[in-house]
Design a protein around this motif. Structure first.
Motif, PDB file in Angstrom:
ATOM      1  N   UNK A 211       6.731  -7.216  -7.056  1.00 15.57           N
ATOM      2  CA  UNK A 211       5.421  -6.784  -6.559  1.00 15.57           C
ATOM      3  C   UNK A 211       4.514  -6.366  -7.708  1.00 15.57           C
TER       4      UNK A 211
ATOM      5  N   UNK B  54       3.387  -9.465  -9.565  1.00 21.35           N
ATOM      6  CA  UNK B  54       2.392 -10.202  -8.801  1.00 21.35           C
ATOM      7  C   UNK B  54       1.059  -9.461  -8.827  1.00 21.35           C
ATOM      8  N   UNK B  55       1.136  -8.136  -8.677  1.00 25.66           N
ATOM      9  CA  UNK B  55      -0.102  -7.338  -8.671  1.00 25.66           C
ATOM     10  C   UNK B  55      -0.825  -7.459  -9.997  1.00 25.66           C
TER      11      UNK B  55
ATOM     12  N   UNK C 166      -3.435 -10.022 -10.373  1.00 33.24           N
ATOM     13  CA  UNK C 166      -4.636  -9.911  -9.526  1.00 33.24           C
ATOM     14  C   UNK C 166      -5.664  -9.038 -10.232  1.00 33.24           C
TER      15      UNK C 166
ATOM     16  N   UNK D  15      -9.513  -7.853  -9.792  1.00 32.15           N
ATOM     17  CA  UNK D  15     -10.714  -7.893  -8.950  1.00 32.15           C
ATOM     18  C   UNK D  15     -11.937  -8.336  -9.748  1.00 32.15           C
TER      19      UNK D  15
ATOM     20  N   UNK E 141      -7.070  -3.020  -4.319  1.00 36.04           N
ATOM     21  CA  UNK E 141      -7.259  -4.474  -4.158  1.00 36.04           C
ATOM     22  C   UNK E 141      -5.920  -5.188  -4.289  1.00 36.04           C
ATOM     23  N   UNK E 142      -5.130  -4.723  -5.230  1.00 35.23           N
ATOM     24  CA  UNK E 142      -3.823  -5.356  -5.411  1.00 35.23           C
ATOM     25  C   UNK E 142      -2.926  -5.134  -4.190  1.00 35.23           C
TER      26      UNK E 142
ATOM     27  N   UNK F  41      -4.181  -7.407  -1.606  1.00 33.65           N
ATOM     28  CA  UNK F  41      -3.848  -8.800  -1.925  1.00 33.65           C
ATOM     29  C   UNK F  41      -2.380  -9.091  -1.648  1.00 33.65           C
ATOM     30  N   UNK F  42      -1.526  -8.106  -1.887  1.00 36.62           N
ATOM     31  CA  UNK F  42      -0.108  -8.311  -1.588  1.00 36.62           C
ATOM     32  C   UNK F  42       0.127  -8.420  -0.082  1.00 36.62           C
TER      33      UNK F  42
END
Lengths: 591, 190
Positions: free
Chosen positions: A18, A21-22, A25, A27, B37-38, B41-42
């Motif tokens: 997690x 993956x985060x 990301x 923004x 946001x993360x 998004x997850x």
């Protein structure tokens, strides 16, 4: 592999998956402006809707009232019934204002409640504007420059200059700053802090700064909280082996009155906390928390919370200072300059000079005849002196500094008693590696000039040494690395000075890392405070005297300045400059 | 008290509470926007949608600031709003299947680094993410809030609007399901 092992493995894997993956990301950078745009739109809609709703309510009441009136009373003259009053509610009339919001009541903008830098009040900002500040200091009107200046000068972390993100939207702005972290052979860009600002009149004002990663947070104090000394500073724990340094600062300097508290936490410690005594000369300031990176020792995370201070008063100054009388280290009253007591015994044929207070000891140079001296210390309560360091054979110590970090490192400048000897001087660094052994390194000064004048002073890190190096008719404040510098050229200039007008002669670093130095100008003596590479005048003494020594309290709130004739001036932040009148001249003092 | 702001907002009514809300918005945005946001998004597997959800939550938080008036409460409020809005978006717009490939490819191997880079750990993680996507929504939410946001059971219950008992139940079932789906690879990579 047991079932328990598999569970642990799965949890680790899930968490890592997690997080990984985060991390991918990111923004878009316009999130804040989009939110603020929607808030503004909603606010405008509300401003229009609320008067209409009020009018609607009045209309409902009016209709109900009219119905009741009609049901309970037969009008004598129905044609004269035009309005029905309901309490104090004004009667709605079908004019133009009924369909549009009323004209706004224009009142003066209010100074942001939590703003503390670079101004602490509306009056200060107005004065800055009146004095042509916007053209003289354009960085105050530029959020990016303000954020950088804030981190360098206020937070005292000049290396955090890389801009990672910039969000400016009307009245608010956030600038994320970071730096390049050097870890072994790797250079990694790291975000260190996000500075939040609001706009007021002609200036941007800092209201706080946060760790963009969200790890370093403060639960105490809250933004805008009114603090009384000592301040309780606390936050949730995180990580494994973390260390933070806590400070209380104002635009005038360090408000903290003790050493910099360092708090260690991690490994499941739910909360860290410390208390910080302070004495603030300004009505507002901030609690500054800096986590240093274990990789390179530089700042890793910075959080700053703006606060108010319970009382506003001119900074206090220490009750005593230390000088020399009759060749003996002597305690003097800071208020009157009167001698109070001797700390060292009489020394026929020799005598003390250049006292410096570090912790609970007064250090001094103990002369014992022509071209013979040693660095000694004596407790502030008096007692037997201890030899701390001695010059190399054939040399004499002319100035020195003690690292306040643990008192185990000192630096001194020694000059040869024979001008034909090379090097003619050395900047020596002595580090005590155990109770009896010292490791010595030095920077040679082959021939004078250049040479070190006055006392060198250790920076807050206990590693770098600040010294005034005089070259003929000019002088500069230079910084040496006690563990790496090996020649005069291995130096940097931590403070900007104008060699054509300023002649630095003495320097001292406070515990917050600000470099104070005295200069001789064409019209008098100035004491400047340098932080983040930028120097500003703290106070001036007019005349033609030459500064001899500058002594700064650890919190940077009070300074003693002496000249070569032994006159002494005392300055306090928020106060005035006052000349003291000790019974004997004091060219070198300490507090 | 009625005041007006300088600059482009001049003429609009802004009281002290609104000004606090403005400042709180910036501070909380700065500290938590990215992580929220993360989180979204997850849950959503769609970054633009995640940003929309979080921005909605911030606007709502700003409107509720008079009631919240505390950063910790505001953060709890934001988490709850993000989870609710993400759930709502998944339910009504049915974006999971359409949008998932944009972030998490169905074939986890397309997401992996090459063998040359020696990313066995990355292979495991890609498998985990794919397996996580197959879980029921509530189980997925609990596991993301627990293992990404590091929330306690009580905080997860608060964010999801369910009891702590239900949190435990969802977490247990979710982990059990993941264990079954990943059992072989867990053994192989141990």
């Amino acid at each position: 592999m047991s079932a328990d092992d598999r569970d642990v493995r799965l949890e680790e894997l899930l968490r890592a998956s997690l997080y990984d993956e985060a991390e991918t990301i990111t923004p878009a950078g316009d999130g804040l402006s989009r939110i603020q745009g929607r808030v503004t739109t909603r606010r405008a809609r509300a401003a229009w809707w609320h008067p209409m709703a009020a009018l609607g309510g009045v209309a409902v009441v009016a209709v109900a009232g009219f119905a009741a009136y009609a049901l309970t009373r037969t009008p004598a003259h129905p044609s004269t019934l035009h309005t029905i009053q309901t309490g104090d509610t004004p009667t709605p009339t079908p004019d133009a204002s009924a369909s549009t919001p009323p004209a706004p009541v224009v009142t003066k903008p209010t100074y942001p409640a939590s703003a503390f830098y670079p101004f602490t009040s509306e009056a200060a900002e107005r004065q800055w504007v009146a004095q042509d500040g916007p053209s003289k200091q354009p960085w105050v009107g530029d959020p990016e420059l303000l954020a950088k200046t804030f981190v360098a000068a206020f937070v005292q972390q000049p290396g955090v200059t890389d801009v990672f993100a910039r969000h400016i939207s009307g009245r608010t702005a956030t600038i994320t700053l970071g730096r390049t972290l050097h870890d072994g052979n790797r250079s990694v860009p790291v975000k260190v802090t996000t500075v939040s600002m609001v706009h007021f009149d002609k200036a941007w004002l800092v209201v706080g700064a946060s760790d963009g990663g969200g790890e370093l947070k403060l639960t105490s104090p809250k933004s805008g909280q009114t603090l009384m000394s000592p301040a309780l500073v606390a936050g949730p724990g995180y990580g494994v082996d973390e260390n933070v340094r806590v400070d209380v600062r104002t635009v005038s300097g360090i408000a903290r009155t003790g050493d910099v508290p360092t708090v260690a936490f991690g490994n499941g410690v739910p909360q860290w906390s410390t208390t910080v005594p302070f004495s603030a000369a300004d009505p507002r300031g901030a609690v500054v928390v800096v986590e240093l990176s274990p990789a390179d020792g530089g700042p890793g995370r910075i959080a700053v919370v703006g606060v108010n201070f319970a009382t506003v008063q001119a900074a206090s100054y220490p009750q005593y200072f230390y000088g020399v009388k009759n060749g003996r280290v002597t305690k003097f009253s800071s208020k009157s300059g009167a001698a109070i007591s001797y700390l060292t015994p009489p020394e026929p044929g020799g005598g003390a000079s250049d006292p410096q207070l570090v912790g609970n000891n007064v250090y001094y140079l103990d002369g014992a005849g022509t071209c013979v001296n040693a660095l000694r210390s004596v407790p502030v309560t008096g007692g037997s002196p201890t030899t701390v360091s001695q010059p190399d054979t054939g040399y004499v110590i002319t100035g020195y500094g003690i690292a306040a970090v643990d008192n185990r490192v000192n630096s001194f400048f020694e000059s040869s008693c024979n001008s034909a000897v090379t090097p003619q001087g050395r900047l020596v660094f002595d580090t005590m590696i155990d109770d009896t052994h010292t490791q010595r390194t030095s920077v040679p000064f082959p021939a004078f000039p250049p040479q070190v004048v006055g006392d060198p002073s250790f920076a807050a890190d206990g590693r770098h040494v600040i010294a005034v190096v005089r070259t003929g008719t000019q002088a500069q404040v230079q910084q040496y690395d006690a563990y790496q510098s090996s020649s005069m050229s291995d130096a940097t200039s931590p403070c900007s000075t104008d060699p054509s007008t300023d002649l630095p002669t003495a320097t001292q670093v406070d515990s917050g890392g600000a470099v104070w130095f005295a200069t001789q100008t064409g019209s008098g003596m100035q004491v400047l405070r340098c932080a983040g590479g930028q120097s500003s005048v703290a106070f001036t003494v007019t005349g033609t005297d030459t500064p001899a020594d500058v002594a700064v309290t650890s919190n940077g709130q009070a300074v003693l300045l002496t000249d070569t004739s032994g006159a002494v001036w005392r300055w306090t932040a928020g106060g005035t400059v006052e000349q003291l009148h000790p019974s004997v001249p004091q060219p070198q003092v300490a507090w | 008290m009625i005041e007006t702001l300088a600059g482009e907002q001049r003429g609009r009514f802004v009281d002290a509470a609104t000004r606090d809300a403005d400042e709180a918005l910036v501070a909380i945005y700065t500290a938590h926007y990215r992580s929220l946001v993360r989180l979204a998004a997850l849950l959503l597997h769609d970054v633009p949608a995640a940003e929309d959800v979080v921005q909605d939550a911030f606007v709502a938080m700003h409107g509720s600031w008079k009631r919240l008036r505390d950063t910790d409460k505001a953060l709890a409020y934001l988490r709850q709003a993000v989870v609710n809005r993400a759930r709502s978006r998944l339910r009504h717009l049915k974006v999971v299947d359409r949008k998932a490939p944009a972030l998490l490819p169905a074939d986890a191997r397309a997401h992996m680094p090459s063998a040359e880079t020696g990313a066995m750990a990355a292979i495991d993680r890609a498998h985990v993410l794919v397996a996580l996507r197959t879980l029921p929504q509530r189980q997925r939410e609990v596991l993301v809030l627990r293992y990404y946001s590091d929330l306690s059971e009580a905080q997860i219950a608060d964010a999801m609007g369910i009891s702590t008992g239900a949190v435990k139940s969802h977490a247990s079932r979710g982990m059990s399901a993941l264990r079954q789906k990943l059992g072989q690879s867990l053994e192989q990579t141990s």
